[in-house]
Scaffold this active site. Sequence first.
Site, PDB file in Angstrom:
ATOM      1  N   ARG A 393       0.866  -1.191   0.000  1.00 47.95           N
ATOM      2  CA  ARG A 393       0.000   0.000   0.000  1.00 47.95           C
ATOM      3  C   ARG A 393       0.894   1.230   0.000  1.00 47.95           C
ATOM      4  O   ARG A 393       1.938   1.244   0.646  1.00 47.95           O
ATOM      5  CB  ARG A 393      -0.890   0.059   1.248  1.00 47.95           C
ATOM      6  CG  ARG A 393      -1.836  -1.097   1.438  1.00 47.95           C
ATOM      7  CD  ARG A 393      -2.765  -0.834   2.625  1.00 47.95           C
ATOM      8  NE  ARG A 393      -3.369  -2.061   3.125  1.00 47.95           N
ATOM      9  CZ  ARG A 393      -4.434  -2.633   2.596  1.00 47.95           C
ATOM     10  NH1 ARG A 393      -5.009  -2.079   1.542  1.00 47.95           N
ATOM     11  NH2 ARG A 393      -4.931  -3.745   3.109  1.00 47.95           N
ATOM     12  N   ARG A 423      -6.160  -5.534  -0.189  1.00 46.67           N
ATOM     13  CA  ARG A 423      -7.600  -5.301  -0.124  1.00 46.67           C
ATOM     14  C   ARG A 423      -7.949  -3.818  -0.070  1.00 46.67           C
ATOM     15  O   ARG A 423      -7.413  -3.070   0.732  1.00 46.67           O
ATOM     16  CB  ARG A 423      -8.194  -6.023   1.088  1.00 46.67           C
ATOM     17  CG  ARG A 423      -9.716  -5.899   1.175  1.00 46.67           C
ATOM     18  CD  ARG A 423     -10.277  -6.690   2.330  1.00 46.67           C
ATOM     19  NE  ARG A 423     -10.165  -8.120   2.087  1.00 46.67           N
ATOM     20  CZ  ARG A 423      -9.644  -8.984   2.955  1.00 46.67           C
ATOM     21  NH1 ARG A 423      -9.154  -8.548   4.101  1.00 46.67           N
ATOM     22  NH2 ARG A 423      -9.603 -10.270   2.678  1.00 46.67           N
ATOM     23  N   HIS A 453       3.340  -9.489   1.154  1.00 50.23           N
ATOM     24  CA  HIS A 453       3.082  -8.513   2.214  1.00 50.23           C
ATOM     25  C   HIS A 453       4.380  -7.995   2.829  1.00 50.23           C
ATOM     26  O   HIS A 453       4.367  -7.085   3.653  1.00 50.23           O
ATOM     27  CB  HIS A 453       2.196  -9.181   3.284  1.00 50.23           C
ATOM     28  CG  HIS A 453       1.646  -8.254   4.310  1.00 50.23           C
ATOM     29  ND1 HIS A 453       2.022  -8.298   5.639  1.00 50.23           N
ATOM     30  CD2 HIS A 453       0.728  -7.250   4.222  1.00 50.23           C
ATOM     31  CE1 HIS A 453       1.366  -7.376   6.316  1.00 50.23           C
ATOM     32  NE2 HIS A 453       0.579  -6.719   5.486  1.00 50.23           N
ATOM     33  N   ARG A 582      -2.724  -6.099  19.583  1.00 47.72           N
ATOM     34  CA  ARG A 582      -3.672  -4.984  19.440  1.00 47.72           C
ATOM     35  C   ARG A 582      -5.073  -5.481  19.113  1.00 47.72           C
ATOM     36  O   ARG A 582      -6.056  -4.992  19.654  1.00 47.72           O
ATOM     37  CB  ARG A 582      -3.202  -4.024  18.340  1.00 47.72           C
ATOM     38  CG  ARG A 582      -4.199  -2.900  18.044  1.00 47.72           C
ATOM     39  CD  ARG A 582      -3.644  -1.906  17.060  1.00 47.72           C
ATOM     40  NE  ARG A 582      -3.236  -2.505  15.811  1.00 47.72           N
ATOM     41  CZ  ARG A 582      -4.045  -2.720  14.767  1.00 47.72           C
ATOM     42  NH1 ARG A 582      -5.325  -2.394  14.851  1.00 47.72           N
ATOM     43  NH2 ARG A 582      -3.593  -3.261  13.655  1.00 47.72           N
ATOM     44  N   HIS A 610       1.138  -0.884  15.255  1.00 47.61           N
ATOM     45  CA  HIS A 610       1.161  -1.699  14.038  1.00 47.61           C
ATOM     46  C   HIS A 610       2.407  -2.568  13.912  1.00 47.61           C
ATOM     47  O   HIS A 610       2.436  -3.503  13.124  1.00 47.61           O
ATOM     48  CB  HIS A 610       1.043  -0.767  12.826  1.00 47.61           C
ATOM     49  CG  HIS A 610       0.756  -1.467  11.538  1.00 47.61           C
ATOM     50  ND1 HIS A 610       1.712  -1.622  10.547  1.00 47.61           N
ATOM     51  CD2 HIS A 610      -0.371  -2.059  11.079  1.00 47.61           C
ATOM     52  CE1 HIS A 610       1.175  -2.270   9.522  1.00 47.61           C
ATOM     53  NE2 HIS A 610      -0.085  -2.548   9.818  1.00 47.61           N
TER      54      HIS A 610
END
Length: 733
Positions: A393, A423, A453, A582, A610
């Site tokens: 992304r 996605r 990824h 998380r 993250h």
Amino acid sequence: MDSIQAIAPEEKKPELELDSAIRASPERFINRELSWLHFNRRVLEESVNPGHPALERVRFLSISANNLDEFFMVRVAGIKAQVREGITERSPDGLTPSEQLVLINETVSDLASDQQAIWRDLRNMLAGVGIVLIDGKDVTKAERSWIADHFLHNIFPLLTPLAIDPAHPFPFIPSLGFTIALQLARTSDGKPMNALIRMPGKIDRFLRIPAASKDDPVRLITIEGATSLFINRLFPGYTVKGQGAFRIIRDSELEIEEEAEDLVRLFETALKRRRRGSVIRLEIEAAMPAELRAFVQRALSAADDEVLLVDGVLAMNELSQLTRLDRPDLEFVPYVPRHPERVRDHGGDVFAAIRQKDLIVHHPYESFDVVVQFLQQAARDPDVVAIKQTLYRTSNNSPIVRALAEAAEAGKSVTALIELKARFDEEANIRWARDLERAGVQVVYGFLELKTHAKLSLVVRREGGSLATYVHTGTGNYHPVTARIYTDLSYFTSDPIIGRDAARVFNYITGYAEPSDIERMAVSPLTLRNRILDHIRGETTFARNGKPAAVWMKMNALVDPDIIDALYEASQAGVSVELIVRGICCLRPGVPGLSENIRVKSVIGRFLEHGRIYCFGMGQTMPGPKAAVYISSADMMPRNLDRRVEVLCPLQNATVHQQVLEQIMVANLKDTEQSWRLLPDGSSTRMKAAKGEEPFNLHNYFMTNPSLSGRGKSLKESSPRRLTRRSERQPPA
């Protein structure tokens, strides 16, 4: 540690297996979907946190609503598909798809009701600080005049009134489409007619009405509220007998054929199909007349359990637009990220800073600009001969993409691996791919059956008659916008071993050749799972041999049954397991006889946690210099371990190792102000500082304390405050 050899000593004591009945029981797992809903409950709870400014509380409310939309588009859609196909296979926790749907609907009903109740409270709070949201009935004569003029010139041209009759069938409504349904009667003869008004998706939901003076409160009305005032202009000659808004959520999963000659064209076709996915959820204003409600439900073929009556505001995710109001007093104090001083020490030369020694950049406390600078310098440096880059992304008008294009146009060999299966970013990634190809970049799309990824960048530079490699790998995307609000780690190194490993990973992705000689990194779906399992089992062996044993992990989700079972076994052997998760956590902590040595916490606060960090004591007390410390793009989920290309990278430089283990991990474990403790039933409770302890906020700590590895010469003048945990100061039992 140049390899993963000697993770643990030889076993000297007999294996201590968990009771077979406990190991076989699905009750040892928490349901994945319910765990996610518990996570979203924690996000929602931040909207009632009195420590947050008012607009930040609205932001958390909108985030929880947006999260729930995506949950339905993807997770609920997938479970419903299983039910339609007659699949009865049980989840690891023992539930069939149908049973999961029942529990999901019950939990979501309570969550949605609480969202509306919180919004009513926040709406009153906003009114008290000068932000007033009004309904049509609250509009003054002067305001109505202004709204009428604005409607005529800025909204009316965008609306298409749609009569519904045999000649005008019910139209297609896109996912997240917001629509007003109407019961009308012709004025001349009373003949009834149903009609729709689709709300335009490209304009703001909230309309700000000009104030008489700058000291007056801000007054806003929704676009649907403004439209309702002037329906007679859209349907002249008709009287409104009843009306109400509705909103739908459609299945947004992509179905990709395994055999494809043109992957880009295949995805473009799949994206068009996704727009017309089946209805998964229909939200209807509770005030809509029952007859009109039944008409809408029937026209959209929505089952009763897919309909949610909303006594409040629809499309709550759009409340985030309120945070654009110029009210800094109602938001967090802005934070400006630091730039690593070590890069400044070298006059902005990123390569020189990395050559000096490895560097960890901790986002968002340290600027993502250094990652952009790394690639921009590579693009302009005449000694750089090649760049290889993954992109999962990135942002609009991405400086990463521009740097890669600039490098290719300068004649360098540039390879970009773009993941089309990211996605909701598929269309953007197709666009980036075409832009890069036009610039001369070799664009590769990776595996059809695996998502790439991994966050990996490799720069090859000519130095002193030979080639040197510079590697960036991280836990987050190459996305300058999210890097301002997500906490992630960027690791830079010129270590030739890591450089060779990175090259092998790229060769695996572009050439499909499985690497058999990776030296330090671990890669999924090949070796990452086993590397983590070997470490957990190694700590289990240390514990059984009477040595210190500890596992510290920080991740977004813990779902994988094999990893969870290994952690249970470690707990049984006496390993101290500290998990910072998380989101989803399917492990039950603190269960006697199963997981009494496992503690799980979740941090929800100003920044979105993250980063993925995995630490193992290696027979020493944690935190310690001999611990094995890794960062990764992977969470502990089957999809990351088995169906994605991910990278797990060891941190061996002493300063980097200390920063990640003794500063970042300890701060996460120490936090009390933004932390939740996970309970055995899957719910969670807010943590509080222990008696005699000062409350600790890890985000505030990192905003006010510099990192270790990025300090450069400044480290001699000042260093971050050393952190200790309460458990470190207590003598061992």
